[in-house]
Design a protein around this motif. Structure first.
Motif: not given
Length: 622
Positions: A539-558
């Motif tokens: 929650p302290m990372v205000d630049a991406v507050r209210g956002s999520v990232v999708i991951e699968r295994g060791p991979e970050v998805l885009a």
């Protein structure tokens, strides 16, 4: 001809003490899969591409001019251009070892030709640099803050380490070139010499490993001296502060990595070498604490580091804007260097977890599919489609919006090349009673434990697409097999099949340990849950507050506009990710129209491979 130790593993880092011993290229072979493909492209395309650009840019030719005595007339490239030649030599040396190239092989001959050109430029007292020290150039060691003389030599030393560890019997001369240069550094900057440091850390790590490889304690002592000199303010202050050079506070007093991200990681890696060799537990504890805070508060979800473009530097705690992520490829490689040394010293798995994250989402992102173009910086949010780079042009470093073939500051391409060529040395380690697997790829492993027991097995896996890692024992032996269970792998299991018996147990994040008298044909299979998961930032990372990232295994998805059909800035998460036919699909709502579509996600490392696009990793939920 001097004969060197042939028993040391063919690996970039071989401490004389520590919790774990690295297994080298002579003990681990990556035999296929994702990383096998990357190594193949690196060997067949990237290395020749780099060599061609070193020639066309004149950076190799600088050594010819030095040998001919005509410098500074005709010199081309920045003050650190020599270092790219040395990194190329290091990559070639590891590739020769990886492929077991014969003496008459083309790789070997290319290596020797470049070494001969470098040797011809070395001064009788060991000095080697094409930018300084001649009539019409600045004097030696006169611009340590920005001149990179010692930095370049650090990469020379690491190239020599690669050579001595892969071809200790070679008579090409590189090892002796490095020894003469290192002797000069010790004379000039030793306890009775210049009380100064280089503005870009690297000589420290190079000296430390050269000392290990050649059994020269004074090189290690000089590395330690350089490390301890940091933080006294001996370099001039600049607009970004002395923290840029890590010259603001002593290494052992720092609370986190700060300043220029590559410099910071290279220095921390060297400090870990010094702490290990000198059994300095206080320094090691300080470095571990710095690593923990840096990973928690100053590292992107991709493993990337550096949120400032202007000084290529770490930001403050929690300052991690995705659209302004610098995340230099070289900083990712430096982070791996630092983490690997801490892993060898302690045996603790979080270091291997970060290495995996950084390999898949930073280092693998940089090179193009053909191995001939690269990202210098790795943004997490591309707001406007990039412009394809001219394949014959040289791009400014971070301003390239798509992968480019070469840069005015081209540290990243040879850094990627040396990392991929030596990658097998980061897969596994050993201790007195067994072998530990840290990174997963199809591989053949064979090593001898200190008491003479031979451990041999094959690793079969489709990782990271598939989470099954199958270890098939090749020879009878009683030993302990340890497998890393990544921090994201809740619900993992391990199955052991020996003789006619089979058992399955849960495997919690950390490690799973299997010890028994193995018989050839026994199988240990680790099953990691490779499924899409939703991750929210601290929650302290205000630049991406209210956002999520999708991951699968060791991979970050885009999410890429190529798949969404419109700018990714319009997308808002509208449901949970699901998997269809091996692809992750995310329901998103378009802000402009209000309609909901199922948008395919791609591994972040693959973004912009299909052409210019907008892209984002963090996707708003409201």
């Amino acid at each position: 001809m001097t004969m060197y130790d042939t028993t040391s593993p063919a690996a970039p880092v071989v401490p004389t003490r520590g919790r774990l011993r690295p297994l080298g290229l002579d003990e681990v072979r990556i035999t296929g899969g994702f990383w096998g493909d990357r190594q193949s492209i690196n060997g067949t395309a990237t290395l020749s591409h780099i060599e061609s650009r070193l020639e066309s840019e004149g950076w190799l030719g600088n050594f010819d001019l030095a040998a001919a005595g005509t410098l500074p007339v005709g010199r081309r490239g920045r003050e650190f251009a020599d270092s790219e030649v040395y990194k190329f030599l290091e990559a070639l040396a590891w590739e020769i070892g990886r492929t077991d190239a014969a003496a008459g092989d083309e790789l070997e001959q290319r290596f020797r030709r470049v070494v001969a050109r470098v040797a011809a430029a070395q001064e009788p007292d060991g000095y080697l640099n094409t930018m300084f020290g001649r009539e019409g150039q600045a004097p030696r060691w006169s611009e340590l803050q920005w001149g990179h003389e010692l930095y370049c030599l650090g990469h020379l030393f690491q190239a020599a380490v690669a050579r001595v560890r892969t071809r200790p019997e070679a008579d090409d001369g590189l090892i002796d070139i490095a020894r003469r240069a290192a002797d000069l550094v010790c004379r000039e900057f030793g306890p009775e010499g210049r009380d100064e440091i280089c503005g870009h850390a690297e000589v420290e790590a190079g000296l430390a490993e050269l000392g290990r490889a050649l059994g020269e304690q004074r090189y290690l002592d000089q590395a330690a001296l350089f490390v301890e000199r940091h933080g006294r303010g001996s370099l001039g202050d600049i607009e970004w502060g002395r923290s840029y050079f890590q010259d603001d506070v002593p290494v052992r007093e720092a609370e986190a990595l700060r300043g220029h991200a590559v410099r910071a990681n290279y220095l921390s890696a060297a400090a870990a070498d010094v702490a290990t060799e000198l059994v300095d537990e206080t320094l090691l504890a300080a470095l571990r604490a710095q690593w923990e805070r840096t990973v928690e508060r100053r590292t992107y979800v991709t493993g990337g580091q550096g949120s400032h473009h202007q000084d290529e530097a770490f930001g403050d705690d929690w300052e991690l804007p995705p659209d302004r992520a610098y995340s230099e490829t070289c900083a990712g490689i430096g982070s791996i260097m630092f983490s690997w040394r801490l892993l060898l010293a302690t045996g603790e798995t979080p270091y291997a977890d970060l290495i995996e994250r950084t390999l898949f989402n930073v280092v693998a992102t940089s090179p193009g599919s053909d191995g001939r173009s690269f990202f210098y910086a790795n943004t997490l949010h591309q707001r406007t489609p990039g412009t394809p780079a001219d394949p014959d042009a040289t791009s400014p470093r971070a301003s390239s919006s798509l992968r480019a073939p070469w840069f005015e500051v081209s540290c990243c391409p040879p850094n990627v090349a040396r990392t991929f060529a030596s990658l097998a040395a980061y897969v596994a380690t050993a201790d007195d009673d067994g072998v530990q697997l840290h990174q997963y790829a199809p591989a053949s492993v064979r090593t001898t434990l200190p008491d003479g027991r031979v451990v041999a097995f094959e690793v079969e896996t489709g990782y990271p697409v598939d989470g099954r890692i199958r270890v098939a024992i090749a020879e009878d032996a009683e030993f302990t097999l340890t497998l890393r269970v990544p921090d994201w792998a809740e619900g993992a299991t391990v199955r052991v099949r020996t003789g006619g018996e089979e058992s399955t147990e849960p495997a919690t994040p950390g490690t799973v340990v299997v010890r028994r008298a193995f018989v050839a044909g026994d199988v240990v299979e680790l099953a990691l849950p490779i499924v899409a998961r939703v991750t929210a930032a601290h929650p302290m990372v205000d630049a991406v507050r209210g956002s999520v990232v999708i991951e699968r295994g060791p991979e970050v998805l885009a999410l890429e506009s190529t798949d969404l059909g419109s700018d990714v800035g319009e997308a808002v998460v509208a449901g949970d990710p699901v998997e269809h036919d091996g692809r992750v699909v995310l329901p998103v709502r378009r802000r402009s129209t209000g309609d909901t579509v199922d948008a395919p996600l791609i591994p972040y490392r693959d973004w912009a491979r299909r052409g210019p696009s907008t892209m984002r990793v963090w996707i708003p939920t409201t």
